[in-house]
Design a protein around this motif. Structure first.
Motif, PDB file in Angstrom:
ATOM      1  N   GLU A 151      43.613  77.228  30.720  1.00  0.00           N
ATOM      2  CA  GLU A 151      43.098  78.335  29.900  1.00  0.00           C
ATOM      3  C   GLU A 151      43.709  78.314  28.505  1.00  0.00           C
ATOM      4  O   GLU A 151      43.046  78.595  27.515  1.00  0.00           O
ATOM      5  N   ALA A 152      44.984  77.924  28.443  1.00  0.00           N
ATOM      6  CA  ALA A 152      45.652  77.903  27.133  1.00  0.00           C
ATOM      7  C   ALA A 152      45.189  76.726  26.266  1.00  0.00           C
ATOM      8  O   ALA A 152      45.252  76.800  25.044  1.00  0.00           O
ATOM      9  N   ASN A 153      44.747  75.643  26.914  1.00  0.00           N
ATOM     10  CA  ASN A 153      44.508  74.408  26.142  1.00  0.00           C
ATOM     11  C   ASN A 153      43.100  73.848  26.205  1.00  0.00           C
ATOM     12  O   ASN A 153      42.840  72.783  25.647  1.00  0.00           O
ATOM     13  N   THR A 154      42.196  74.552  26.869  1.00  0.00           N
ATOM     14  CA  THR A 154      40.868  73.985  27.119  1.00  0.00           C
ATOM     15  C   THR A 154      40.182  73.480  25.845  1.00  0.00           C
ATOM     16  O   THR A 154      39.511  72.452  25.842  1.00  0.00           O
ATOM     17  N   GLU A 155      40.395  74.179  24.723  1.00  0.00           N
ATOM     18  CA  GLU A 155      39.695  73.792  23.474  1.00  0.00           C
ATOM     19  C   GLU A 155      40.099  72.416  22.968  1.00  0.00           C
ATOM     20  O   GLU A 155      39.382  71.785  22.194  1.00  0.00           O
TER      21      GLU A 155
END
Ligand code: NAI
Ligand code: 13P
Length: 412
Positions: A151-155
């Motif tokens: 969730e913190a790094n998906t982008e």
């Protein structure tokens, strides 16, 4: 004659010829006819082509960046393996001092500190830096921490970089396996693969022969990853049975805790063999219900990894069981251990999932819940027993007594 020597050296290396045979070959080469000379020339060209192909492949490897998420024991071992195969590897860690030690001292200060990492291993705490230009992303973050990590790094996950997951277990909050979780949490990523099988990180660092399986719906991807990871001491098989590999990898950690309990209680090898065998039956029952292939369960990720973790002294799950069997509490074991033992949380999740499977427990009244729970527990007595011991509802000794008190039934 000298022109033939390199050719013969290549032949000699490839076929492991002795000195005597090499001399004979040299004599033979001196006397060859023109036609024969043509063939030797051809061999020479072939070996030149092979060298060029190898050089190109190494150059290509050196441009194929791999990102490894998680700088724990397995992340480090995978980084070490891929870097030794010629790939530049960047490990995504959480602490700046760990990053600096890896980049400057060339060692992971927390895991396998005695090993010098190859120059093509670097570390970063910046997910964007690690992931943006990666051609393969290896996920080695424990299962229960994976959701928040994604969730913190998906982008930063590039859509076209496949993700190879190495984490084994079931998420407690969603009761999902990693092969269900990853596509949901990384919607842009096009392809996923899952690595499992008997592979203690420590033994991989020691470059001891190891065999694993990489499963993916995308057969070409599994083959590509197998090619990238294969080395003289690391053998990679492929599979398309993702769910089988995932269920086996999760269940074997819980069976390993049971095996450790058996060891800690000093119950002997007869009981250990019986317990591991019956544990494998529970694994098979659950996995087949979920659509797995029986071949997977008798393979590396099934019985292979179960044997390793039930009998191998390096297993953290087994060690949790041994300490429970010797009378320590779970809290004391977990608070004194730096590393993850996935079986502890996976036991809770598996029992939750089985109760759900046994007929939508949430929709039943309390009386029915008990009936279904009893039925599920009778089908999976080891998984339910381990969960009850971990919860502190029964002692390890009571767990064993409950198994021994089960009525005679057909072996299946
Ligand atoms: N160690 C082994 O021999 C093997 C481990 N595995 C699996 O690999 C997975 C990882 O295990 P290990 O590396 O052994 O565990 P470990 O306990 O040695 O290391 C876990 C690493 O994950 C990092 N981490 C934890 N939470 C994080 C978060 N939210 N974001 C980023 N990083 C985070 C920690 O900092 C630590 O570096 C587990 O699922 C395990 O079952 C699979 C095969 C072999
Ligand atoms: O999965 C593993 C080896 O294949 C590691 O097992 P442990 O997590 O029990 O150490």
């Amino acid at each position: 004659m000298t022109a033939f020597v390199p050719v013969l050296q290549v032949i000699s290396r490839n076929r492991h010829l002795g000195a005597e045979q090499l001399r004979e070959n040299l004599n033979y080469a001196e006397g060859v006819s023109n036609r024969r000379r043509g063939q030797v020339q051809c061999a020479s060209e072939n070996s030149w082509l092979q060298r060029r192909r190898k050089r190109r492949s190494l150059e290509k490897r050196s441009e194929t960046k791999v990102a490894v998420c998680g700088g724990g024991s397995f992340g480090t071992a995978i980084a070490f393996l891929l870097a030794n195969n010629g790939y530049p590897v960047q490990i995504l860690v959480r602490k700046t001092w760990v990053r600096d030690e890896i980049n400057v001292e060339r060692r992971n200060p927390k895991y396998f500190t005695e090993f010098v990492l190859p120059d093509n291993v670097t570390a970063t705490i910046d997910a964007e830096e690690a992931l943006t230009d990666a051609k393969l992303i290896v996920h080695a973050v424990p299962v229960q921490q994976s959701r928040s990590f994604f969730e913190a790094n998906t982008e930063y996950f590039p859509a076209d970089a496949p993700v190879l997951c190495t984490s084994k277990g079931l998420e407690v909050t969603s009761l999902k396996f990693m092969c269900e979780l990853l596509p949901e949490l990384l919607p842009r990523t096009k392809s996923f693969a899952y690595l499992s099988g008997p592979s203690f990180a420590r033994e991989m660092m020691d470059q001891l022969p190891t065999a694993v399986v990489v499963a993916s719906d995308d057969v070409d991807l599994a083959l590509r990853i197998a090619d990238m990871m294969s080395s003289p001491f690391f053998k990679v098989f492929t599979s398309s049975d993702t769910i089988g590999v995932e269920v086996a990898g999760a269940v074997k950690n819980v069976i390993a805790i049971a095996a450790g309990i058996c060891e800690g209680l000093g119950l002997g090898t007869n009981s250990m063999a019986a317990l591991v065998t019956r544990g494998c039956s529970e694994m098979r029952r659950l996995a087949l219900n979920m659509g797995a292939s029986p071949i997977t369960l008798s393979g590396l990720s099934g019985v292979g990894d179960t044997f390793l973790t039930c009998f191998g002294p390096l297993s953290r799950n087994r060690n949790v069981g041994v300490r429970l069997g010797k009378g320590e509490t779970l809290d004391s074991i977990l608070s004194s251990s730096r590393q993850v033992a996935e079986g502890v949380t996976t036991a809770e999740a598996l029992v939750g999932m089985l109760l759900n499977q046994y007929n939508g427990v949430s929709q039943q009244d309390n009386k029915e819940i008990n009936v279904y729970a009893t039925r599920a527990a009778a089908r999976y007595p080891i998984l339910f027993g381990v969960r009850a011991i971990l919860e502190g509802r029964i002692t390890p000794q009571e767990g064993v007594e409950a198994l021994l008190a089960m009525p005679p039934r057909e072996e299946n």
